[in-house]
Design an enzyme around this catalytic site. Structure first.
Site, short mmCIF file in Angstrom:
data_model
loop_
_atom_site.label_atom_id
_atom_site.label_comp_id
_atom_site.label_asym_id
_atom_site.label_seq_id
_atom_site.Cartn_x
_atom_site.Cartn_y
_atom_site.Cartn_z
N GLU A 1 -63.23 19.74 -13.87
CA GLU A 1 -61.92 19.83 -13.23
C GLU A 1 -61.73 18.64 -12.31
O GLU A 1 -62.69 17.96 -11.91
CB GLU A 1 -61.80 21.13 -12.43
CG GLU A 1 -61.83 22.38 -13.31
CD GLU A 1 -61.39 23.64 -12.59
OE1 GLU A 1 -61.87 23.89 -11.47
OE2 GLU A 1 -60.58 24.40 -13.17
N GLN B 1 -52.57 22.88 -3.36
CA GLN B 1 -52.35 24.09 -4.14
C GLN B 1 -52.12 25.24 -3.17
O GLN B 1 -52.97 25.51 -2.30
CB GLN B 1 -53.58 24.35 -5.02
CG GLN B 1 -53.64 23.46 -6.24
CD GLN B 1 -52.56 23.82 -7.22
OE1 GLN B 1 -52.62 24.85 -7.87
NE2 GLN B 1 -51.53 22.98 -7.31
N ARG C 1 -56.10 19.92 -17.64
CA ARG C 1 -55.46 19.95 -16.33
C ARG C 1 -55.96 18.87 -15.36
O ARG C 1 -56.94 18.20 -15.60
CB ARG C 1 -55.65 21.32 -15.68
CG ARG C 1 -57.08 21.82 -15.60
CD ARG C 1 -57.07 23.25 -15.02
NE ARG C 1 -58.38 23.87 -15.05
CZ ARG C 1 -58.84 24.60 -16.07
NH1 ARG C 1 -58.11 24.78 -17.15
NH2 ARG C 1 -60.04 25.14 -16.01
N ASP C 2 -55.24 18.81 -14.24
CA ASP C 2 -55.59 18.04 -13.04
C ASP C 2 -55.46 16.52 -13.22
O ASP C 2 -56.41 15.76 -12.95
CB ASP C 2 -57.01 18.39 -12.55
CG ASP C 2 -57.24 19.89 -12.41
OD1 ASP C 2 -56.25 20.63 -12.22
OD2 ASP C 2 -58.40 20.33 -12.49
N ASN D 1 -55.67 26.05 -2.04
CA ASN D 1 -56.85 25.50 -2.69
C ASN D 1 -56.77 23.98 -2.79
O ASN D 1 -56.61 23.32 -1.76
CB ASN D 1 -57.26 26.25 -3.97
CG ASN D 1 -56.20 26.52 -4.99
OD1 ASN D 1 -55.23 27.22 -4.72
ND2 ASN D 1 -56.36 25.99 -6.17
N ASP D 2 -56.92 23.39 -3.96
CA ASP D 2 -57.15 21.94 -4.08
C ASP D 2 -56.16 21.05 -3.31
O ASP D 2 -54.96 21.30 -3.36
CB ASP D 2 -57.01 21.50 -5.55
CG ASP D 2 -57.76 22.36 -6.54
OD1 ASP D 2 -58.46 23.29 -6.14
OD2 ASP D 2 -57.64 22.07 -7.73
#
Ligand SMILES: *[C@@H]1O[C@H](CO)[C@@H](O)[C@H](O)[C@H]1NC(C)=O
Ligand SMILES: *[C@@H]1O[C@H](CO)[C@@H](O)[C@H](O)[C@H]1NC(C)=O
Ligand SMILES: *[C@@H]1O[C@H](CO)[C@@H](O)[C@H](O)[C@H]1NC(C)=O
Ligand SMILES: *[C@@H]1O[C@H](CO)[C@@H](O)[C@H](O)[C@H]1NC(C)=O
Ligand SMILES: *[C@@H]1O[C@H](CO)[C@@H](O)[C@H](O)[C@H]1NC(C)=O
Ligand SMILES: *[C@@H]1O[C@H](CO)[C@@H](O)[C@H](O)[C@H]1NC(C)=O
Ligand SMILES: *[C@@H]1O[C@H](CO)[C@@H](O)[C@H](O)[C@H]1NC(C)=O
Ligand SMILES: *[C@@H]1O[C@H](CO)[C@@H](O)[C@H](O)[C@H]1NC(C)=O
Ligand SMILES: *[C@@H]1O[C@H](CO)[C@@H](O)[C@H](O)[C@H]1NC(C)=O
Ligand SMILES: *[C@@H]1O[C@H](CO)[C@@H](O)[C@H](O)[C@H]1NC(C)=O
Ligand SMILES: *[C@@H]1O[C@H](CO)[C@@H](O)[C@H](O)[C@H]1NC(C)=O
Ligand SMILES: *[C@@H]1O[C@H](CO)[C@@H](O)[C@H](O)[C@H]1NC(C)=O
Length: 520
Positions: free
Chosen positions: A226, A70, A176-177, A52-53
């Site tokens: 996010e 990710q 997060r992030d 993912n990211d």
């Protein structure tokens, strides 16, 4: 993206498989088969399993681009999150590297974050080097999301966790992030309190101790925050820059997830949106771009990002599981700001220099006014093309005037079309006539309208990269851009462009280039 948001439950894999994986492949490169008919050939996708990211993006002092991501290295669905890693000299030819960051224990996952080069050894991790890398990321634990760091003394290949983690503790599962930049000698982090719809800004002298500086929110962004990025973007045709704050959120213009941005200034502690431009806009006008991250370490006046090319509504269901992988990243995108809409500064997003992958021209300056052209590209082994159609003389509106590009498979009857209509300055991309992915969210909608106008001189351009199962469209040189996945049951292999009822002064020229595979 918090992967449980996609699947509802955190990872379904057994601990046995996690530890047999750790035991056998810690320093190994996971092999990948990049030959599948859906597998993009000029986009990055993981060797196997679920990505993912994008994470930790940076350009090192030797000109090597680092992309972390990710990654679940043991399953085709999200969970068991690590940081996968790949490197490139040109942002297209990627070399898969061993996994860079592993969870510290078997109840935590390493979630999204960023990386910086600590040239001045502010962290003290780097006794005798100026190329130390510090990764700043979220640890997702059973009770809270906290921010942690790891450092790398070998240029970003292997990392050691800081023994003082967490660097920012919390009491919430919704924090997060972290994305860190350097600003006037200080480290600056933007990080999302996702459910509270807050981007917090923290500052630090040394990447280890962080001080809360401000909270930012805005009513018109979305239902979840996010992957915030705070980045300085050059303004076209000047030496000036502005900051943008980008936030990945939902819903997007076409449902599901999207990435939005605001333009403003940053003064070291606060992001202040332009008063005349308190308008939230999308980074990508179609449906399949999320969690974009800007590369750290670029020269002044350059901004390049890459995003996760999918939508949270169906990322875990993509039919590429049949080929053993899920998700690609978007093309690397070069960004600038310009004034298109009169609502303030608009983001321009165009492909980073495609020349490393550009192959032979299949058409060059072919004229198609009130006419059509067609190319059978069956023998382009990558099945990937770049094309550009340039229209001039759009100083009057012809009723019924249009430009239509279509990729099709004559045997299956499937097609993917983009149509620009002069009467209402609408571009429509339609992926409904591909049948390889039967999924309600994917089909709702499957046809996308974008407003786009010729410039003041009557010019309009439509360009796209098509790469087996992903298309990225660039209108007017990236003043509008959009990413869409599509899944044909057979490779599309006929490309056609036609125009109808163009105004008397209009000219249309089309160029088409094969793209060379970076994988096979
Ligand atoms: C992983 O979990 C098991 C069972 O809860 C525990 O016995 C083991 O020590 C843990 N391993 C690590 C590396 O934390
Ligand atoms: C880097 O920081 C460490 C810890 O403060 C220190 O021991 C070391 O001398 C520093 N190295 C340089 C080159 O400044
Ligand atoms: C750059 O290349 C040199 C020589 O190969 C190497 O010693 C150095 O570690 C590299 N730097 C980075 C940041 O990777
Ligand atoms: C490193 O130190 C120099 C000189 O003090 C300063 O100009 C620069 O901003 C610092 N860069 C980073 C990344 O810390
Ligand atoms: C910033 O926002 C977070 C999340 O809503 C909140 O917990 C915190 O108290 C805020 N800080 C300040 C100083 O307002
Ligand atoms: C930054 O902006 C905030 C909000 O406008 C203000 O309170 C603060 O004093 C500013 N800081 C500096 C260094 O200008
Ligand atoms: C953008 O252009 C409009 C006119 O179309 C103008 O009113 C506005 O001030 C410009 N915005 C900026 C940021 O230059
Ligand atoms: C396109 O055509 C022009 C004019 O004939 C020529 O100069 C140019 O080299 C051609 N470009 C490519 C990529 O074939
Ligand atoms: C675009 O062209 C394709 C292929 O010729 C055709 O099937 C489709 O109907 C056209 N779309 C429009 C809106 O004209
Ligand atoms: C734009 O015009 C075309 C042709 O009349 C029409 O088919 C289409 O639905 C219109 N699109 C929008 C968004 O109004
Ligand atoms: C998409 O195609 C299906 C047939 O494959 C059709 O039933 C449906 O109406 C189409 N949807 C749209 C929005 O065109
Ligand atoms: C294209 O067709 C329209 C009518 O549909 C006509 O008015 C126009 O002159 C034509 N353009 C050229 C270059 O023939």
């Amino acid at each position: 993206m918090r992967i449980s948001a996609i699947v509802g439950v955190l990872f379904g894999i057994g601990q046995y498989s996690l530890f047999s994986f750790l035991g056998t492949t810690r320093a190994q490169i996971i092999p990948g088969d990049y030959t599948g008919p859906l597998r993009p050939q000029v986009h990055f996708s993981p060797p196997q399993f679920f990505m993912n990211d994008p994470n930790g993006c940076f350009l090192d002092s030797n000109g090597t681009w680092h992309l972390y991501y990710q990654y679940n290295p043991t399953d085709i669905t999200p969970g068991n999150q690590h940081w996968g890693h790949a490197t490139s000299k040109d942002l297209y030819h990627w070399e898969n590297q061993p996994i860079a960051i592993f969870p510290p224990d078997n109840t935590s996952q390493v979630f999204t974050g960023s990386a910086v080069i600590d040239v001045n050894n502010t962290s003290g991790f780097f006794p005798d080097q100026d190329n130390g890398i510090v990764a700043i990321y979220t640890l997702n634990t059973p009770t809270k999301e906290i921010q942690a760091i790891s450092f790398s003394r070998d240029g970003g290949f292997t990392f050691t966790a800081f023994d003082g983690n967490p660097i920012i503790d919390s009491t919430t599962m919704s924090f997060r992030d972290p994305k860190v930049i350097q600003f006037q000698g200080s480290w600056v982090m933007v990080v999302a309190f996702s459910a509270d719809l807050v981007v917090a800004i923290y500052t630090s002298p040394d990447l280890k101790t962080w001080t809360h500086a401000s909270n930012f929110t805005h009513a018109d962004i979305g239902e979840l925050f996010e992957c915030p990025n705070l980045v300085e973007i050059p303004i076209d045709g000047s030496d000036e820059t502005k900051f943008i704050l980008s936030i990945s959120t939902n819903p997007g213009p076409n449902k599901g997830t999207t990435m939005k941005y605001l333009v403003g200034d940053f003064n070291g502690t606060h992001f202040i949106p332009d008063p005349t431009d308190n308008v939230v806009r999308v980074v990508d006008a179609i449906k399949d771009s999320y969690a974009g991250q800007y590369f750290y370490g670029l020269p002044d006046n350059e901004a390049v990002f890459i995003a996760w090319a999918t939508n949270g509504d169906y990322a875990s269901d993509l039919p590429t599981a049949s080929e053993g992988w899920r998700s690609s990243q978007t093309l690397p995108r070069r960004n600038s700001l310009t004034n298109v809409s009169g609502q303030g500064w608009d983001l321009v997003s165009s492909p980073f220099d495609l020349s490393p992958v550009t192959g032979p021209a299949l058409a060059n300056a072919t004229e198609v006014v009130n006419n059509s052209m067609s190319i059978d590209y069956s023998d382009v082994s990558s099945n990937a093309l770049y094309f550009e159609a340039d229209i001039t003389g759009l100083t009057s509106t012809a009723s019924g005037g249009l430009l239509n590009f279509t990729f099709s498979s004559p045997t299956s009857g499937e097609s993917l079309s983009g149509v620009y209509q002069l009467s209402n300055n609408t571009f429509n991309l339609d992926r409904n006539n591909t049948r390889g992915f039967d999924n309600t969210a994917f089909e709702d909608p499957s046809s996308f309208d974008v407003s786009v106008s010729p410039d003041a001189d009557g010019n309009l351009s439509v360009a796209a990269v098509i790469d087996r199962s992903i298309i990225e469209v660039f209108l007017n040189g990236g003043k509008l851009s959009g990413t869409a996945l599509f899944y044909p049951t057979e490779p599309l292999r006929i490309f056609s462009v036609s125009t109808e009822a163009m105004p008397p002064d209009a000219k249309v020229t089309v160029g088409v280039w094969a793209l060379n595979s970076v994988w096979v």
